[in-house]
Design a protein around this motif. Structure first.
Motif, PDB file in Angstrom:
ATOM      1  N   UNK A  45      -2.764  14.108  -6.501  1.00  0.00           N
ATOM      2  CA  UNK A  45      -2.256  15.283  -7.195  1.00  0.00           C
ATOM      3  C   UNK A  45      -1.813  14.900  -8.583  1.00  0.00           C
ATOM      4  N   UNK A  46      -1.807  15.892  -9.502  1.00  0.00           N
ATOM      5  CA  UNK A  46      -1.388  15.573 -10.871  1.00  0.00           C
ATOM      6  C   UNK A  46      -1.054  16.847 -11.630  1.00  0.00           C
ATOM      7  N   UNK A  47      -0.496  16.667 -12.819  1.00  0.00           N
ATOM      8  CA  UNK A  47      -0.201  17.814 -13.658  1.00  0.00           C
ATOM      9  C   UNK A  47      -1.498  18.391 -14.229  1.00  0.00           C
ATOM     10  N   UNK A  90       1.430  11.895 -11.939  1.00  0.00           N
ATOM     11  CA  UNK A  90       0.371  11.799 -10.928  1.00  0.00           C
ATOM     12  C   UNK A  90       0.932  11.268  -9.610  1.00  0.00           C
ATOM     13  N   UNK A  91       0.260  11.660  -8.522  1.00  0.00           N
ATOM     14  CA  UNK A  91       0.540  11.102  -7.196  1.00  0.00           C
ATOM     15  C   UNK A  91      -0.692  10.298  -6.806  1.00  0.00           C
ATOM     16  N   UNK A  92      -0.518   9.002  -6.577  1.00  0.00           N
ATOM     17  CA  UNK A  92      -1.668   8.123  -6.338  1.00  0.00           C
ATOM     18  C   UNK A  92      -1.470   7.260  -5.095  1.00  0.00           C
ATOM     19  N   UNK A  93      -2.599   6.748  -4.611  1.00  0.00           N
ATOM     20  CA  UNK A  93      -2.543   5.797  -3.508  1.00  0.00           C
ATOM     21  C   UNK A  93      -3.880   5.084  -3.407  1.00  0.00           C
ATOM     22  N   UNK A  96       0.815  -1.214   0.000  1.00  0.00           N
ATOM     23  CA  UNK A  96       0.000   0.000   0.000  1.00  0.00           C
ATOM     24  C   UNK A  96       0.855   1.274   0.000  1.00  0.00           C
ATOM     25  N   UNK A  97       1.574   1.511  -1.078  1.00  0.00           N
ATOM     26  CA  UNK A  97       2.478   2.674  -1.093  1.00  0.00           C
ATOM     27  C   UNK A  97       1.782   3.959  -1.562  1.00  0.00           C
ATOM     28  N   UNK A  98       2.434   5.082  -1.303  1.00  0.00           N
ATOM     29  CA  UNK A  98       2.132   6.310  -2.024  1.00  0.00           C
ATOM     30  C   UNK A  98       2.936   6.213  -3.323  1.00  0.00           C
ATOM     31  N   UNK A  99       2.312   6.588  -4.446  1.00  0.00           N
ATOM     32  CA  UNK A  99       2.966   6.406  -5.749  1.00  0.00           C
ATOM     33  C   UNK A  99       3.202   7.747  -6.431  1.00  0.00           C
ATOM     34  N   UNK A 121       1.597  14.896   0.001  1.00  0.00           N
ATOM     35  CA  UNK A 121       0.699  13.722  -0.055  1.00  0.00           C
ATOM     36  C   UNK A 121       1.106  12.668   0.975  1.00  0.00           C
ATOM     37  N   UNK A 122       2.394  12.559   1.200  1.00  0.00           N
ATOM     38  CA  UNK A 122       2.901  11.593   2.188  1.00  0.00           C
ATOM     39  C   UNK A 122       2.416  11.973   3.589  1.00  0.00           C
ATOM     40  N   UNK A 123       2.475  13.257   3.890  1.00  0.00           N
ATOM     41  CA  UNK A 123       2.024  13.728   5.205  1.00  0.00           C
ATOM     42  C   UNK A 123       0.512  13.555   5.353  1.00  0.00           C
ATOM     43  N   UNK A 124      -0.203  13.763   4.258  1.00  0.00           N
ATOM     44  CA  UNK A 124      -1.662  13.628   4.295  1.00  0.00           C
ATOM     45  C   UNK A 124      -2.086  12.172   4.454  1.00  0.00           C
TER      46      UNK A 124
END
Ligand code: FE2
Length: 325
Positions: free
Chosen positions: A151-153, A135-138, A123-126, A240-243
């Motif tokens: 988050x994304x462009x 993109x930043x996904x999870x 279950x990583x942050x990607x 995103x990691x902190x969130x």
């Protein structure tokens, strides 16, 4: 169980084979990009010509015949329509002729899952960064289990931004990886830095970098462009990691091959006692094995699709896919 995957979103036509998750073949041919970039229909023609050869090479590498394959995956999207259609055509032909179930796979999920599988992460942050996507996904389980885009462009992918700059700066070959080589020992000049929460934009940065070429050396602009773009991605990922409070970070996609981005993200991860996991380059570049890995998971989870759902979708978003495994 043996699964074959076909990838054809852009310049790469790839065929990979996995045997219960273990990759046993991964072959590809790549369209040689020249100064005009990619003309989709021309690239698709190139893939058409190379498809039989790449398929044969993959089967030979695995020591299998086509009749040994239990399931096939193809990339449904996102990507260039004509290129995606070649992959679908090839996959559908094999599926029909040999009566092998066919799975439509999302390209981004291919990059994510092949890396998770390589390192045994659940279950990583990607941070997924490629030519056309950033993109930043999870994983989230509500309203259905899916990869949420944190988050994304807002405009272009970081890879295309670097490639466009390379063409404008006459860097040959016009790849982001070549920009990285030119950037070595460059000096920093200020360029626009745009992060909004966990989203970011790259076109303003690209335009400013192209203008800066008039007054600064290619080396200094290349260095500053790369530092600025990767800092933006790293800042948004840290937020995103902190969130999300996820424990691991996966960096994947074509631009994940960048040593500088790995280094930057690594230092952020370290300050939060997390680790960054990055696949070997052959799995971050577009490839068929990652499509095979996801198709196998889909098949094992019981997913089956009627023929009418065998389509391509140039804008197929990862967050619309239900994750059944
Ligand atoms: Fe990709």
């Amino acid at each position: 169980m043996v699964t074959l995957g076909i990838e054809s979103t852009a310049h790469t036509f790839g065929v990979g084979i996995c045997d219960n998750g273990r990759i046993i073949a991964n072959k590809k041919s790549m369209y040689p990009i020249k100064d005009k970039g990619m003309i989709p229909i021309v690239v698709a023609g190139f893939h058409m010509q190379n498809a039989p050869k790449v398929l044969k090479e993959a089967l030979d590498e695995a020591g299998l015949r086509i009749t040994d394959i239990d399931a096939i995956g193809y990339t449904k999207g996102p990507g260039l329509g004509p290129c995606l259609s070649v992959g679908l055509l090839a996959a559908r032909f094999i599926s029909k002729k040999y009566r092998i179930p066919l799975m439509p796979v999302n390209h981004a999920i291919g990059h994510i899952e092949v890396t998770k599988q390589a390192f045994g992460i659940r279950d990583p942050l990607v941070l997924y960064v490629s030519g056309g996507n950033s993109q930043i996904l999870g994983l989230l389980s509500s309203p259905y289990r899916h990869y949420h885009v944190f988050g994304e462009t807002f405009d272009i992918g970081v890879g295309n931004m670097l490639d466009n700059f390379a063409r404008e700066a006459r860097i040959v070959p016009a790849w982001g990886s070549q920009v990285a080589k030119v950037a070595l020992d460059g000096k920093y000049i200020q360029l626009p830095y745009t992060v909004k929460g966990m989203d970011f934009t790259f076109t303003g940065l690209l335009t400013a970098a192209e203008k800066a070429l008039k007054n600064h050396s290619v080396k200094d602009v290349a260095y500053s462009l790369q530092e600025t773009a990767f800092s933006m991605l790293s800042e948004a990922t840290e937020r995103a990691l902190l969130l999300t409070k996820k424990k691991d970070i996966v960096l994947c996609g074509g631009v994940a091959q960048s040593a500088r981005l790995k280094e930057m993200l690594g230092s952020i991860a370290k300050s939060h006692s997390t680790r960054v996991f990055v696949s070997p380059n052959e799995l971050n570049a577009d490839n068929g094995a990652m499509i095979a890995v996801v198709a196998e998971k889909m098949f094992k989870a019981g997913e089956r699709y009627p023929d009418k759902e065998m389509t391509v979708n140039q804008k197929y978003r990862a967050d619309t896919v239900k994750i059944s495994w």
